[in-house]
Design an enzyme around this catalytic site. Structure first.
Site, PDB file in Angstrom:
ATOM      1  N   ARG A   1     -12.127  43.929   8.069  1.00 55.89           N
ATOM      2  CA  ARG A   1     -11.904  44.515   7.132  1.00 55.89           C
ATOM      3  C   ARG A   1     -13.247  43.205   6.084  1.00 55.89           C
ATOM      4  O   ARG A   1     -13.353  43.689   5.265  1.00 55.89           O
ATOM      5  CB  ARG A   1     -10.681  43.759   6.271  1.00 55.89           C
TER       6      ARG A   1
ATOM      7  N   GLU B   1     -10.129  38.788  16.272  1.00 55.97           N
ATOM      8  CA  GLU B   1     -10.588  37.525  15.566  1.00 55.97           C
ATOM      9  C   GLU B   1     -10.115  36.838  16.037  1.00 55.97           C
ATOM     10  O   GLU B   1     -11.153  34.837  15.858  1.00 55.97           O
ATOM     11  CB  GLU B   1     -10.061  37.449  13.808  1.00 55.97           C
TER      12      GLU B   1
ATOM     13  N   GLU C   1      -9.828  35.908  -4.314  1.00 53.76           N
ATOM     14  CA  GLU C   1     -10.051  37.147  -3.217  1.00 53.76           C
ATOM     15  C   GLU C   1      -7.950  37.146  -2.459  1.00 53.76           C
ATOM     16  O   GLU C   1      -8.269  38.178  -1.645  1.00 53.76           O
ATOM     17  CB  GLU C   1     -10.512  36.965  -2.610  1.00 53.76           C
TER      18      GLU C   1
ATOM     19  N   ASP D   1      -9.366  28.195   6.470  1.00 48.63           N
ATOM     20  CA  ASP D   1      -9.092  28.883   5.671  1.00 48.63           C
ATOM     21  C   ASP D   1      -7.566  30.037   7.032  1.00 48.63           C
ATOM     22  O   ASP D   1      -7.534  31.148   6.760  1.00 48.63           O
ATOM     23  CB  ASP D   1      -9.302  29.454   4.534  1.00 48.63           C
TER      24      ASP D   1
END
Length: 621
Positions: free
Chosen positions: A194, A559, A311, A365
């Site tokens: 994404r 990831e 976001e 994050d």
């Protein structure tokens, strides 16, 4: 050996037999016979393919053949039987980097604008008014293509102005370059999934991988886009979207330059322009007192902007918002909507989001280390990065500019920067090093005490070369074992995680999750201080994990990983990018790709052989 097959027929039969959970992959979770017979259409010879890994390779090769839209095609059995390490590395080198490469220009704009995060009816591209060439190019393109709109950002804009863009968010333009016949976008490489834009610290690690794979020009293009962002947006952005204009990322620009000049003799004009920009970023982004520079002389992450970050998906902050919604007598979704749109203001909650926005600037994050405290911390990570900036700048001035470097407003020598580095090292030893724990901890300069959260960032000074030999040995002998799992190091220790409520959300940068940047920086630090055998072990652990998951799960390169289970199946916070694909992974994930290629450069030949056998790390170390 190559055999000819009916592509669609074999494709259908293979999936029907082996993809028992119908997820368009062949994995260890499927319960087929794990044995498939291929028939050569020419000779009628039967070839038996067995096992999850080889069947998944067959599916991937078929998926590639289907793209040619032909009835018959040739399957190369050498590709089906390719050793895992060689296959993963080859696909990264030959395919994944290209699939992840983007440009913002006539050719590449559609792919950039039409992704899942584009929320405007007509996608918007914002261009800085300072980029006169870019404004003209994109306004002309707007008339020609008519599928997007161009917004021109004023040369000087306020946080309040940026906030107005939240009702019309868009992508931010990057650098253009003049080619023979036209202007073209300077390429950049996205993380994957994404993430369809250029991310700050991801891009450094991606650059390392590109350089290893002999794509130095793309690494230099990343540097060009770093320079463009500093000049036109004032900082290297979290990512090039309008709602990230208030936020930078961990400073790794100088490290990218160092990696580039290691590979080729640099053009001095090119290097001069980038060194000027590195120094500009250092002075204007990081060393402004009261912003990211604190009263201690050390730095912090400190994002601008107010309120909830734009976001984040609805519901992400429910554990935080619930009490405030009750306080304002609103349903939580209605409170979230009003607060996000700033029609409702709560000063206490605003303070929470100062820290939240800042932790997003850190790249971590999220982590409990930084929740509701980030802007108060002289964090180990940012000060390690800035120490490296200071040492890198000193090195480049001495090595390439005869020890004198003139910028627009100052004349520098290498000694000027070495003094800055010495001061930072001294302050880090005073405020962040904890001899008893054998770790570096973030320093809470507001409350004047260390924040004793055991995080993988404690190894960043090792990477930066900031440690004494004594500190390095204590980090490796005493701290490191607390982080090691079968597949590498976790983002924090289990003990630190235990200090937070079981009801609190599981944070993706904490225990038990493992991330590529933590591994890479640890490896470099171990090598820098001579811990060669330990570096081999830690590289093997991480590459074993990537290889095992790719073998068991149809080539998946995600990831991040859950190191408790040695799995890519991660459900904390945002899930796991790089795991959603049909039949074949075409891009992997940027910094994990890079970690694989980099790790293979370090790993000795014997361990590479063990990796192909998937020998458990515990059996070797």
């Amino acid at each position: 050996m190559k055999i000819q097959i009916n592509i669609d027929k074999v494709f259908r039969e293979l999936l029907l037999q082996e993809d028992t959970d119908q997820d368009k992959k062949i994995t260890k979770d499927d319960h087929g016979p794990k044995r498939f017979v291929l028939v050569d259409e020419k000779t009628k010879v039967e070839i038996v393919i067995e096992g999850t890994y080889h069947l998944a390779n067959l599916l991937q090769e078929l998926a590639l053949l289907k793209e040619n839209k032909k009835e018959l095609g040739e399957v190369d059995l050498a590709r089906i039987n390719e050793e895992p390490v060689e296959r993963i590395s080859r696909k990264i080198r030959e395919d994944y980097w290209n699939e992840l490469t983007r440009t913002i220009d006539k050719k590449g704009l559609t792919q950039i604008l039409e992704d899942e995060k584009t929320s405007n009816e007509i996608p918007t591209l914002y261009v800085s008014a300072k980029d006169i060439q870019g404004v003209k190019y994109f306004q002309d393109l707007e008339k020609e293509l008519q599928n997007f709109t161009v917004g021109v950002l004023p040369e000087d804009y306020s946080d309040e102005y940026i906030e107005t863009l939240n009702t019309k968010p868009g992508i931010l333009a990057l650098a253009l370059e003049q080619k023979t016949y036209s202007l073209q976008g300077v390429p950049f490489v996205v993380p994957g999934g994404r993430f369809n834009e250029m991310y700050g610290w991801d891009s450094y690690f991606i650059g390392v991988g590109l350089i290893i794979d002999k794509q130095v020009d793309k690494a230099k293009a990343i540097a060009e886009n770093f320079k463009y962002q500093i000049i036109h947006y004032g900082k290297i952005l979290n990512a090039n979207r309008s709602y990230y204009l208030t936020r930078t990322q961990p400073p790794l620009y100088s490290s990218l330059l160092i990696e580039i000049v290691k590979q080729e003799v640099p053009d001095l004009e090119w290097l001069k322009s980038h060194l000027e920009t590195v120094i500009l970023e250092y002075n204007t982004v990081w060393m402004v007192q009261g912003k990211r520079l604190t009263s201690t002389g050390l730095n912090r992450y400190k994002s601008d902007g107010v309120g909830m970050p734009f976001e984040v998906e609805p519901g992400h902050f429910d554990d935080v918002l619930a009490s405030y919604a009750e306080k304002h007598n609103l349903a939580i979704r209605e409170f979230e909507k009003q607060y996000l749109n700033r029609t409702l203001v709560d000063a206490e909650l605003d303070e929470y989001f100062v820290h939240d926005r800042s932790l997003r600037e850190s790249g971590h994050d999220t982590t409990n280390r930084l929740i509701n405290t980030c802007a108060n911390l002289n964090s180990v990570d940012v000060n390690s990065f800035l120490y490296k900036y200071e040492k890198d700048i000193a090195y480049l001035i001495k090595e390439y500019f005869k020890d004198t470097f003139q910028t627009a407003d100052s004349l520098y020598t290498s000694e000027d920067w070495n003094k800055k580095a010495s001061f930072r090292k001294e302050k880090m030893n005073e405020l962040c090093w904890n001899e008893e724990s054998s770790m570096y901890f973030d320093y809470d300069y507001v409350n004047e005490k260390q924040f004793p959260f055991e995080a993988a960032t404690t190894f960043f000074p090792l990477w930066a070369g900031m440690c004494s030999e004594h500190q390095a040995k204590k980090l490796v002998d005493i701290a490191l074992p607390k982080f090691i799992k079968t597949g590498g190091i976790t983002g924090s220790t289990k003990a630190s995680n235990a200090n937070f409520s079981e009801d609190a959300p599981q944070r993706q940068w904490d225990y038990p999750f493992g991330w590529a940047p933590h591994q890479i920086l640890l490896w470099e630090g171990l090598i820098k201080y001579g811990f060669t055998e330990k570096a081999q072990e830690m590289v093997y652990r991480w590459l074993w994990l990537i290889t095992k998951n790719a073998v068991d799960y149809n080539g998946t390169i995600p990831e991040k990983f859950d190191l408790e289970t040695s799995s890519h199946k991660v459900f904390a916070e945002y899930g796991n990018v790089g795991t959603e694909f049909d039949y074949i992974s075409k891009e992997g994930f940027g910094w994990v790709n890079a970690s694989y290629q980099y790790g293979l450069q370090i790993l000795n030949a014997c361990l590479k052989q063990e990796l192909n056998k998937l020998t458990l790390p515990e059996d070797l170390f």
